[in-house]
Design an enzyme around this catalytic site. Structure first.
Site, PDB file in Angstrom:
ATOM      1  N   TYR A 157      19.425  41.525  67.112  1.00  0.00           N
ATOM      2  CA  TYR A 157      20.060  41.791  65.811  1.00  0.00           C
ATOM      3  C   TYR A 157      20.340  43.284  65.720  1.00  0.00           C
ATOM      4  CZ  TYR A 157      20.660  42.661  60.842  1.00  0.00           C
ATOM      5  OH  TYR A 157      21.158  43.081  59.631  1.00  0.00           O
ATOM      6  N   GLU A 202      26.972  43.759  60.320  1.00  0.00           N
ATOM      7  CA  GLU A 202      25.871  43.020  60.933  1.00  0.00           C
ATOM      8  C   GLU A 202      26.352  42.346  62.203  1.00  0.00           C
ATOM      9  OE1 GLU A 202      22.476  41.102  58.054  1.00  0.00           O
ATOM     10  OE2 GLU A 202      24.233  39.927  58.509  1.00  0.00           O
TER      11      GLU A 202
END
Lengths: 390, 289
Positions: free
Chosen positions: A109, A197
Site C-alpha cells: 500500500y 492511493e
C-alpha cells in the site's frame, strides 16, 4: 473531486508512475478490440465506478481469452455494484478498464493525504497491500509507516529510501521505489491532490513496481488551475440533485429524512439538521444557500428540496446579517406563488429587519407559510408538521 | 479590554476597491473601525471611501502605520496577499476569502512563522470587538459589549450564538470567526489562551463542527489551562460520513472527526456542551449565574 481509476492512471503515468498497459471501454466489442491491441495472454476487466471494494462484489475479473474479455465485459457493464463505499443503492457500471495482466511477487500500500493536525502531506506505506488501509490502521496500526513531507522541499530521496528499507526492499527494488514514490508525490503536489492511493502497488518479477490500482481525489478549491482534471469529472457518479444545486452555487447533500432544510451558512445548516433530529424528526437534506442569500437563491432552494419526494415539510432558517430578512420574506412569497408547493413551509427569519419580515409573512395570508419565532420554535414546528403531513 | 483588535487598531484593507472589498469596508467604516488605508495594486495615489489607496501593503504600513490587515482578495491571489501583509510587518491578518487551495495555505502557514504574524481565517467572517472595531463581514448590530468571548468555525452560527447571548442579557468581549477550511491560522487554543488572560472576559463560547481534530486538541488544552467557564457547541451530529458539508474542512474522514468524539472530549474536559444550537444562550446563563 474524484476521478476514475483509468483517469488516475493516465494522470499518474504523466508524472512517471509506472502502470500497466490499459484502456477504457464502454462496450464489450470495444473491450475486445482493446485487449487485442494490448496483446498478451491474460487481461483484467475492471469496473470503473467511484468506489472501493469492487473486487469483492464481482467488479474485477481475469480473462484468459479474447472471448472471455468480451463475455466478462458484457456481464460487468450495466451491473449494479454494491460495496461498502457505494451505499445501499449501489452504482451502475458504465465503463470497464481493460488492462494487461502481470506476474506479481508481492503487493503493498502506498498513499499520500493531508495530515490536518500537522498541516503537511504525509506519505503512508504498508506491506499489507490490497487491504483497506482504514482496517489496517484500526487493527494493526504498527503496520503503517508514515513519513512527513515538508511542502517547501517535497519528498526527499533519503525519506523515500527510509521507507524502502522499512518495506523490506532490496537492491534494484530500492531504486524503483524511490522513483515510484517521488513520482507519486510530484503528482499529488503538482495536481493539488487531496488524496492519492495506490492499493495495491505491485512488485513484479523483474523487481520493478507498478500501480495496480489507483485512486485520486483533488482539492475542489484548486480546480481553477487544473482544467484537465475538471474535464475528467463524471457527473453520472454524483447525485443528480447535488450536481444541479452546485450549478446555482448551492451546497446540497441528500439525507434520508422528511424535513427539508434551507439555511444560510454551513454551520447553521448543520445545526438545523441536528436540532430537527433532537426534536424527534429526521432531516431530509443539508442545504446551504450561502451567507448572502437572496430571493433568487431561495427560489432555487425550493426547487432543489422539492425534487426529493420524501420531503413533508420545509424549514427555512435564515439569520440575516448583511442580507435583509424583509427581502428574503418577499422572495419566499414570490417563490411560493411561482412554484406549486403543497407542503407546509416553516419560516424563521432573524437578524436584519426580522420584524418587518414577519409582518410581511403574516399579511401574505398564505396558509402553508408558518412563521416561527426562533430556531427552537422553528425546529419543533417543522417536526410536528412533517409528522402531521405524513 | 478585549483581544486582538480594538478602537486603536489601524486597519488596511487589501482588495479595497473591488466589489466585495468596497461593500464590506464601508460597513466597517460605518461601525467605527479605524480603516487607515486600502491597497489595490495599480490604484495607488487615489482615494476610495475617503481613505487613501496604496499600491503595496508596505506603503500603507510606513505612511499610515497600519498594523491589522483585512483581506478580500480572490482565492487565486489570496495566499500572495497574506504573505505580502506579513512581509510588510502587519501584526494581525484577517482573511475573509473563501476557496483558497489547501496547498497554498500549507505554504502560507509555514511562511508566516518567519515573522510571527497572526492569521485569522481564511474563509471566515472576521473579528469584532463590539462598539470598538469590526474587521470583516460580521453584522455589527447583533453584538453588544460584554463578558463573553466567542470563537467559532462558522459565520451565521456565530451571529446566532451572539444573538442568544445578547438576548440572555450578556454581551461579547470579542468574537472571532476562525473559518471552516482544513488549514486555518489562529485556532481555538491560541484564542482560548488570550481570553483566559483577558480581564474583561468571564466566560468563553467555542463553536466547532465535524472534521479535523482542533476541538479535541482544544478540549485537552481547556482541561489543563483554562480556569474560566467554557461553553461549547459542535455542529454536524447528523452529518453523513465522507460528505463535505459546505465548509472545505467539514468532512468526516473514515470514522475520524465526528461530532460525537468532539462532544465526548469536551465533556471530559468539564466543558458545558449545549445540546442544540438553540441552547447556547441558556447554557451561558447557567455558567454565568
Amino acid at each position: 473531486m474524484n476521478i476514475h481509476e483509468y483517469q488516475a492512471k493516465k494522470v499518474l503515468s504523466k508524472f512517471g508512475v509506472a502502470t500497466l498497459l490499459g484502456k477504457v471501454a464502454t462496450s464489450s466489442s470495444e473491450a475486445r478490440e482493446i485487449a487485442e491491441e494490448i496483446g498478451g495472454e491474460m487481461w483484467v476487466v475492471k469496473a470503473q465506478v467511484h468506489a472501493g471494494g469492487r473486487g469483492k462484489v464481482g467488479g474485477i475479473k481475469i480473462a484468459k481469452t479474447l472471448d472471455e474479455v468480451e463475455e466478462l465485459s458484457k456481464k460487468i457493464l450495466g451491473m449494479k455494484l454494491v460495496t461498502h463505499q457505494t451505499g445501499s443503492e449501489g452504482k451502475i457500471v458504465k465503463k470497464v478498464y481493460i488492462e494487461a495482466a502481470a506476474d506479481i511477487k508481492k503487493e503493498y500500500y502506498l498513499g499520500i493525504v493531508l495530515d490536518r493536525q500537522k498541516e503537511i502531506p504525509v506519505m503512508m506505506a504498508s506491506m499489507e497491500g490490497g487491504v483497506e488501509i482504514e482496517k489496517v490502521a484500526a487493527e494493526t496500526p504498527e503496520k503503517i509507516i508514515k513519513i512527513d513531507i515538508d511542502p517547501f522541499v517535497g519528498l526527499r530521496d533519503f525519506q523515500a529510501r527510509m521507507l524502502a528499507f522499512k518495506l523490506g526492499f532490496k537492491n534494484e527494488q530500492i531504486k524503483y521505489f524511490v522513483k515510484f514514490s517521488k513520482a507519486l508525490y510530484e503528482t499529488y503536489s503538482k495536481m493539488d491532490g487531496s488524496l492519492v492511493e495506490i492499493n495495491p502497488m505491485a512488485l513484479l518479477e523483474d523487481d520493478s513496481l507498478i500501480a495496480l490500482d489507483a485512486k485520486m481525489g483533488f482539492d475542489d478549491n484548486a480546480l481553477f488551475r487544473h482544467n484537465d482534471i475538471v474535464a475528467m469529472r463524471d457527473f453520472e457518479e454524483e447525485d443528480p440533485i447535488e450536481v444541479e444545486a452546485g450549478k446555482y452555487g448551492l451546497n446540497y447533500v441528500k439525507l434520508e429524512g422528511n424535513v427539508g432544510c434551507m439555511v444560510n451558512g454551513a454551520g447553521l445548516a448543520m445545526s438545523t439538521m441536528d436540532i430537527i433530529k433532537y426534536e424527534g424528526g429526521e432531516p431530509a437534506n443539508f442545504l446551504d444557500v450561502g451567507g448572502g442569500a437572496n430571493a433568487e437563491t431561495v427560489a432555487k432552494g425550493f426547487e432543489i428540496i422539492l425534487k426529493d419526494k420524501n420531503v413533508k415539510a420545509i424549514f427555512i432558517n435564515i439569520f440575516g446579517g448583511i442580507v435583509r430578512c424583509d427581502r428574503i420574506a418577499k422572495g419566499i412569497i414570490k417563490a411560493t406563488q411561482n412554484i406549486s408547493i403543497e407542503i407546509p413551509i416553516i419560516v424563521r427569519l432573524d437578524g436584519t429587519n426580522a420584524k418587518e419580515a414577519v409582518d410581511i409573512l403574516n399579511k401574505s395570508k398564505i396558509s402553508k407559510l408558518i412563521p416561527a419565532t426562533d430556531l427552537q420554535d422553528g425546529a419543533r414546528k417543522s417536526v410536528k408538521f412533517a409528522k402531521e403531513n405524513y | 479590554m478585549s483581544i486582538l483588535v480594538d478602537k486603536n487598531s489601524k486597519v488596511v484593507v487589501q482588495g479595497f476597491t473591488g466589489k466585495e472589498g468596497s461593500f464590506h469596508a464601508e460597513q466597517c467604516l460605518d461601525y467605527g473601525t479605524n480603516i487607515v488605508a486600502g491597497v489595490t495594486p495599480g490604484k495607488g495615489g487615489s482615494d476610495h471611501l475617503g481613505v487613501p489607496v496604496f499600491n503595496t501593503v508596505k506603503e500603507a504600513v510606513i505612511k499610515r502605520k497600519a498594523n491589522v490587515s483585512l483581506i478580500f482578495v480572490p482565492p487565486a491571489f489570496a495566499s500572495d496577499a497574506i504573505m505580502e501583509a506579513s512581509e510588510a510587518g502587519i501584526e494581525i491578518i484577517v482573511c475573509i476569502t473563501e476557496g483558497i487551495p489547501t496547498k497554498d495555505m500549507m505554504i502560507v502557514k509555514k511562511y508566516l512563522q518567519k515573522n510571527n504574524t497572526i492569521l485569522i481565517g481564511p474563509n471566515c467572517p472576521g473579528v469584532i470587538t463590539p462598539e470598538e472595531a469590526k474587521i470583516g463581514i460580521i453584522p455589527g448590530f447583533v453584538f453588544r459589549k460584554g463578558e463573553v468571548g466567542l470563537i467559532s468555525k462558522s459565520g451565521t452560527l456565530t451571529y446566532e450564538a451572539a444573538n442568544q447571548i445578547v438576548n440572555a442579557g450578556y454581551g461579547i468581549s470579542t468574537a472571532i470567526g476562525i473559518g471552516g477550511d482544513p488549514i486555518i491560522g489562529y485556532s481555538f487554543i491560541d484564542l482560548l489562551k488570550r481570553f483566559e488572560n483577558d480581564e474583561d472576559t468571564e466566560a468563553i463560547v467555542m463553536i466547532g463542527e465535524i472534521g479535523g481534530d482542533l476541538e479535541i486538541q482544544a478540549a485537552k488544552y481547556i482541561k489543563e489551562n483554562i480556569t474560566k467557564p467554557v461553553v461549547a457547541f459542535i455542529a454536524g451530529q447528523t452529518a453523513p460520513k465522507g460528505k463535505r458539508m459546505g465548509h472545505a474542512g467539514a468532512i468526516i474522514a473514515g470514522s475520524k472527526g465526528t461530532a460525537k468524539e468532539k462532544i465526548d472530549a469536551l465533556k471530559k474536559a468539564n466543558v458545558n456542551v449545549a445540546e442544540t444550537a438553540a441552547k447556547i444562550g441558556d447554557t451561558i446563563k447557567k455558567v454565568l449565574k
